[in-house]
Scaffold this motif. Structure first.
Motif, PDB file in Angstrom:
ATOM      1  N   VAL A   1       0.818  -1.423   0.063  1.00  0.00           N
ATOM      2  CA  VAL A   1      -0.242  -0.075   0.054  1.00  0.00           C
ATOM      3  C   VAL A   1       0.668   1.369   0.017  1.00  0.00           C
ATOM      4  N   ARG A   2       1.827   1.251   0.741  1.00  0.00           N
ATOM      5  CA  ARG A   2       2.841   2.512   0.641  1.00  0.00           C
ATOM      6  C   ARG A   2       4.218   1.555   1.030  1.00  0.00           C
ATOM      7  N   ASP A   3       5.356   2.255   0.646  1.00  0.00           N
ATOM      8  CA  ASP A   3       6.755   1.733   0.633  1.00  0.00           C
ATOM      9  C   ASP A   3       7.296   2.315   2.062  1.00  0.00           C
ATOM     10  N   GLU A   4       6.767   1.912   3.170  1.00  0.00           N
ATOM     11  CA  GLU A   4       7.371   2.342   4.205  1.00  0.00           C
ATOM     12  C   GLU A   4       7.617   0.966   5.157  1.00  0.00           C
ATOM     13  N   SER A   5       8.395   0.823   6.048  1.00  0.00           N
ATOM     14  CA  SER A   5       8.360  -0.457   7.073  1.00  0.00           C
ATOM     15  C   SER A   5       7.322  -0.348   8.050  1.00  0.00           C
ATOM     16  N   ALA A   6       6.747  -1.414   8.551  1.00  0.00           N
ATOM     17  CA  ALA A   6       5.656  -1.610   9.487  1.00  0.00           C
ATOM     18  C   ALA A   6       6.217  -1.628  10.851  1.00  0.00           C
ATOM     19  N   ALA A   7       5.739  -0.720  11.499  1.00  0.00           N
ATOM     20  CA  ALA A   7       5.990  -0.535  12.900  1.00  0.00           C
ATOM     21  C   ALA A   7       5.110  -1.520  13.853  1.00  0.00           C
ATOM     22  N   SER A   8       3.975  -2.160  13.129  1.00  0.00           N
ATOM     23  CA  SER A   8       3.259  -3.144  14.033  1.00  0.00           C
ATOM     24  C   SER A   8       2.521  -3.885  13.108  1.00  0.00           C
ATOM     25  N   TRP A   9       1.945  -4.937  13.474  1.00  0.00           N
ATOM     26  CA  TRP A   9       1.271  -5.801  12.768  1.00  0.00           C
ATOM     27  C   TRP A   9       0.163  -6.412  13.174  1.00  0.00           C
ATOM     28  N   GLU A  10      -1.055  -6.805  12.523  1.00  0.00           N
ATOM     29  CA  GLU A  10      -2.302  -7.292  13.043  1.00  0.00           C
ATOM     30  C   GLU A  10      -2.914  -8.186  11.904  1.00  0.00           C
ATOM     31  N   SER A  11      -3.681  -9.084  12.508  1.00  0.00           N
ATOM     32  CA  SER A  11      -4.400  -9.948  11.757  1.00  0.00           C
ATOM     33  C   SER A  11      -5.558  -9.027  10.808  1.00  0.00           C
ATOM     34  N   ALA A  12      -5.221  -9.461   9.323  1.00  0.00           N
ATOM     35  CA  ALA A  12      -6.368  -9.012   8.519  1.00  0.00           C
ATOM     36  C   ALA A  12      -7.897  -9.700   8.970  1.00  0.00           C
TER      37      ALA A  12
ATOM     38  N   GLU B   1       3.806 -24.808  -0.224  1.00  0.00           N
ATOM     39  CA  GLU B   1       3.878 -26.080  -0.790  1.00  0.00           C
ATOM     40  C   GLU B   1       2.681 -26.910  -1.090  1.00  0.00           C
ATOM     41  N   GLY B   2       1.477 -26.205  -0.990  1.00  0.00           N
ATOM     42  CA  GLY B   2       0.301 -26.677  -1.221  1.00  0.00           C
ATOM     43  C   GLY B   2      -0.816 -26.370  -0.410  1.00  0.00           C
ATOM     44  N   ASP B   3      -1.768 -27.090  -0.024  1.00  0.00           N
ATOM     45  CA  ASP B   3      -3.245 -26.912   0.645  1.00  0.00           C
ATOM     46  C   ASP B   3      -2.908 -26.725   2.309  1.00  0.00           C
ATOM     47  N   GLY B   4      -3.707 -26.018   2.557  1.00  0.00           N
ATOM     48  CA  GLY B   4      -3.384 -25.704   4.093  1.00  0.00           C
ATOM     49  C   GLY B   4      -4.326 -24.517   4.467  1.00  0.00           C
ATOM     50  N   THR B   5      -4.154 -23.900   5.489  1.00  0.00           N
ATOM     51  CA  THR B   5      -4.683 -22.689   6.167  1.00  0.00           C
ATOM     52  C   THR B   5      -3.686 -21.611   6.431  1.00  0.00           C
ATOM     53  N   TYR B   6      -3.817 -20.549   5.494  1.00  0.00           N
ATOM     54  CA  TYR B   6      -2.826 -19.482   5.806  1.00  0.00           C
ATOM     55  C   TYR B   6      -3.455 -18.013   6.231  1.00  0.00           C
ATOM     56  N   ARG B   7      -2.823 -17.413   6.804  1.00  0.00           N
ATOM     57  CA  ARG B   7      -3.072 -16.208   7.500  1.00  0.00           C
ATOM     58  C   ARG B   7      -2.641 -15.084   6.679  1.00  0.00           C
ATOM     59  N   THR B   8      -3.294 -13.912   6.879  1.00  0.00           N
ATOM     60  CA  THR B   8      -2.800 -12.636   6.275  1.00  0.00           C
ATOM     61  C   THR B   8      -2.718 -11.510   7.217  1.00  0.00           C
ATOM     62  N   TRP B   9      -1.451 -10.815   7.188  1.00  0.00           N
ATOM     63  CA  TRP B   9      -1.309  -9.891   8.398  1.00  0.00           C
ATOM     64  C   TRP B   9      -1.358  -8.607   7.555  1.00  0.00           C
ATOM     65  N   VAL B  10      -1.488  -7.527   8.215  1.00  0.00           N
ATOM     66  CA  VAL B  10      -1.730  -6.060   8.141  1.00  0.00           C
ATOM     67  C   VAL B  10      -0.659  -5.219   8.800  1.00  0.00           C
ATOM     68  N   GLY B  11       0.244  -4.733   7.799  1.00  0.00           N
ATOM     69  CA  GLY B  11       1.333  -3.851   8.484  1.00  0.00           C
ATOM     70  C   GLY B  11       0.822  -2.450   8.678  1.00  0.00           C
ATOM     71  N   ARG B  12       1.232  -1.834   9.675  1.00  0.00           N
ATOM     72  CA  ARG B  12       0.905  -0.320   9.920  1.00  0.00           C
ATOM     73  C   ARG B  12       2.298   0.518  10.302  1.00  0.00           C
ATOM     74  N   THR B  13       2.195   1.767   9.736  1.00  0.00           N
ATOM     75  CA  THR B  13       3.137   2.435  10.098  1.00  0.00           C
ATOM     76  C   THR B  13       3.055   2.950  11.666  1.00  0.00           C
ATOM     77  N   GLY B  14       3.985   3.715  12.383  1.00  0.00           N
ATOM     78  CA  GLY B  14       3.818   4.270  13.623  1.00  0.00           C
ATOM     79  C   GLY B  14       2.714   5.400  13.650  1.00  0.00           C
ATOM     80  N   ARG B  15       2.331   5.773  12.514  1.00  0.00           N
ATOM     81  CA  ARG B  15       1.322   6.734  12.596  1.00  0.00           C
ATOM     82  C   ARG B  15      -0.143   6.174  12.479  1.00  0.00           C
ATOM     83  N   GLY B  16      -0.111   4.616  12.218  1.00  0.00           N
ATOM     84  CA  GLY B  16      -1.278   3.780  12.007  1.00  0.00           C
ATOM     85  C   GLY B  16      -1.928   3.787  10.531  1.00  0.00           C
ATOM     86  N   GLU B  17      -1.078   4.138   9.746  1.00  0.00           N
ATOM     87  CA  GLU B  17      -1.280   4.056   8.332  1.00  0.00           C
ATOM     88  C   GLU B  17      -0.914   2.550   7.897  1.00  0.00           C
TER      89      GLU B  17
END
Length: 204
Positions: free
Chosen positions: A79-90, A175-191
């Motif tokens: 979404v933006r080329d910045e490092s994530a300061a925190s991560w949360e589940s999508a 490597e195939g089937d399974g259950t896979y989680r998606t993470w959302v990264g946010r900047t220190g500003r919450g973006e």
């Protein structure tokens, strides 16, 4: 399933795991008409998957695939080329924070995952003859370490440069089937910086 996120920014930036193993990165672009993001197995699903509550402005975004030993280790929608300061589940719309839906991720039963827009997925799922799934299946069979795309022209008939825009980006799921989680990264500003689907091949 991994219980928490790892340093995805570091791996996607330098293409190297914690033990020094090298990764390669494949890139493409994705058009999101509404900004309501869907991540799912595009070849095997029961009901239309819910978009994530974490939405982004409509637009064109880069998709990076982290490739390890000819397998997709992770897929990232930037979404933006910045490092994530925190991560949360999508979090899928309609789920509650802390619920099983948040922790589970999405099920893969046909060896593939994707990023797309809610509007695009609804249009595709309403087609009476799902030729798009057969095309994806054939393309994914030989493209094991890169993206497979559906252009807008195949969804709504749009022509010209707009019709060439990718509206669904699919990729083999680790490597195939399974259950896979998606993470959302946010900047220190919450973006929001990115969405990362983890196919569990990276170093712990």
């Amino acid at each position: 399933m991994r219980e928490g996120p790892i340093d995805y920014d570091q791996q996607f930036t330098v293409g190297e795991g914690a033990s020094g193993e090298r990764y390669s990165i494949e890139r493409t672009w994705l058009l999101l008409p509404t900004g309501r993001i869907v991540a799912t197995d595009p070849l095997a699903y029961d009901d239309d998957p819910a978009p994530f509550v974490q939405a982004v402005p409509p637009g064109r975004y880069r998709v990076d695939l982290l490739v390890k030993d000819r397998h997709i280790a992770a897929a990232r929608l930037v979404v933006r080329d910045e490092s994530a300061a925190s991560w949360e589940s999508a979090l899928p719309e309609g789920s509650l924070a802390g619920s099983d839906a948040e922790a589970a991720g999405y099920d893969v039963n046909a060896g593939a995952g994707c990023f797309t827009d809610e509007q695009t997925f609804q249009q595709l799922s309403e087609e009476p003859d799902p030729d798009w799934q057969l095309t994806l299946l054939e393309d994914l069979a030989w493209m094991r370490d890169g993206p497979t795309v559906i252009p807008r022209s195949e969804v709504d008939g749009c022509s010209g440069d707009e019709g060439d825009e990718n509206v669904l980006v699919a990729f083999p799921s680790g490597e195939g089937d399974g259950t896979y989680r998606t993470w959302v990264g946010r900047t220190g500003r919450g973006e929001i910086t990115c969405f990362v689907t983890d196919f569990l091949l990276q170093d712990q």
